[in-house]
Design an enzyme around this catalytic site. Structure first.
Site, mmCIF file in Angstrom:
data_model
loop_
_atom_site.group_PDB
_atom_site.id
_atom_site.type_symbol
_atom_site.label_atom_id
_atom_site.label_comp_id
_atom_site.label_asym_id
_atom_site.label_seq_id
_atom_site.Cartn_x
_atom_site.Cartn_y
_atom_site.Cartn_z
ATOM 1 N N ASP A 1 0.827 -1.215 0.000
ATOM 2 C CA ASP A 1 0.000 0.000 0.000
ATOM 3 C C ASP A 1 0.862 1.267 0.000
ATOM 4 O OD1 ASP A 1 -1.971 -1.870 0.179
ATOM 5 O OD2 ASP A 1 -2.755 -1.231 2.114
ATOM 6 N N ASP B 1 -0.239 -4.548 -3.770
ATOM 7 C CA ASP B 1 -1.264 -3.505 -3.970
ATOM 8 C C ASP B 1 -0.668 -2.116 -3.761
ATOM 9 O OD1 ASP B 1 -3.047 -5.622 -4.268
ATOM 10 O OD2 ASP B 1 -3.667 -5.565 -2.173
#
Length: 338
Positions: A168, A189
């Site tokens: 992230d 991600d």
């Protein structure tokens, strides 16, 4: 009849609010006010970025150019909603480094939090060192979300900036955003959110760091939530490479997730299937690869539900107008003399 009348008034009022926000975001006077940040405090400069931002009157209506000298600044930088029209400029992404080290399960914290409209950042590295090997907590609990940046305001541009993390890294949460010649590093991600963004001539590096573990990761997790939403991530003329494991280009964080990768170089870091639904309906996802080169491009084993766009459809995303609605990028550059 009265309810219908009230409803029309509400709609008109809401529309006027949107117009006000749209116009107010561009109402930054020039030439900009200049503030200097230097860790030595020489010449009356501020010693931290936070103190420089705190010195600006609220709400801010004037372009404020914050020049940040070379150095490593261990702090969080928050630009609140009532602080638009700020230009952060470092001495180079390898020289001006802003870092923090923490994990937050709700993703409410980041090294950089940009909530205001009309923000520019240039020649700066933003990094979150929480998952770096050598930190005891990282090795004890494994890799966890740790944001280098949360970008939520509208009309935000980054030039020659770096974003470094593992999971992230860059929360491209919402709004119109433009990333030019940036470096983005992570493994899980690490570019995610619901922004309407163009990444142009950027380097996307899949890695957990020099001493990090080898894992299979994911580059994007785009969160477009309805068929009417204009959001999406567009990567044009980028380089996608890596050093650890393999990675999917993206997975569907939202049910209408949209990512377009065009005219870019894809190394063999890219997994053969390329994309995954993350349990979302295949028919609603818009994942596109066009005119890419490299060993990771044009793989015959790509998912069969990947979309194909016409030339005009593709160009509507690749053209700068996809994010440069009303010419805000040119206006920012002109007002700040670059």
């Amino acid at each position: 009849m009265e309810n219908m009348h009230n409803s029309k008034i509400f709609i008109l009022f809401s529309f006027l609010i949107l117009i006000f926000r749209f116009s107010n975001a561009l109402d930054c006077s020039s030439p900009p006010k200049v503030i200097d940040v230097n860790q030595s405090g020489q010449g009356g400069s501020f010693t931290t970025i936070k103190s420089a931002i705190d010195s600006i009157p609220k709400p801010n209506t004037q372009w404020t150019h914050i020049r940040i000298s070379a150095g490593t600044y261990t702090e969080t930088v928050t630009i609140s909603k009532n602080m638009p029209c700020i230009f952060l400029e470092g001495a180079g992404s390898s020289s001006t480094i802003v870092q923090a080290s923490y994990h937050n399960t709700m993703s409410t914290s980041a090294t950089l939090i940009a909530l205001a409209d009309n923000i520019i950042a240039k020649d700066i590295t933003f990094q979150n060192t929480y998952n770096n090997p050598g930190f005891a907590h990282a090795n004890a609990v494994g890799i966890l979300p740790a944001l280098a940046a949360k970008v939520e305001g509208n009309r935000i541009a980054f030039y020659n900036c770096s974003f470094k993390g593992v999971q992230d890294t860059l929360w491209d949460r919402s709004g119109l955003h433009y990333y030019k010649n940036c470096y983005i590093q992570g493994a899980i991600d690490f570019i995610f959110g619901d922004g309407q963004s163009i990444y142009e001539e950027c380097v996307i590096n899949v890695t957990t760091g020099i001493d990090g573990p080898i894992i299979d990761g994911v580059i994007t997790a785009q969160k477009r939530e309805s068929i009417d939403s204009t959001s999406g991530f567009v990567f044009k003329e980028c380089t996608i490479s890596g050093t650890k494991g393999k990675a999917e280009l993206g997975r569907a964080y939202g049910p209408y997730s949209r990512v377009i990768i065009a005219n870019s170089y894809l190394s063999d870091i890219v997994r053969p299937e390329g994309w995954s639904t993350w349990d979302k309906p295949e028919k609603n996802l818009v994942y596109v690869e066009a005119n890419n080169t490299g060993p990771g491009a044009n793989n015959p084993n790509r998912v069969k539900w990947m979309k194909t766009l016409t030339k005009d459809e593709l160009n509507s995303f690749l053209d700068i107008s996809y994010v440069d609605i009303d010419g805000w990028i040119t206006k920012q550059r002109t007002a700040n003399n670059f």
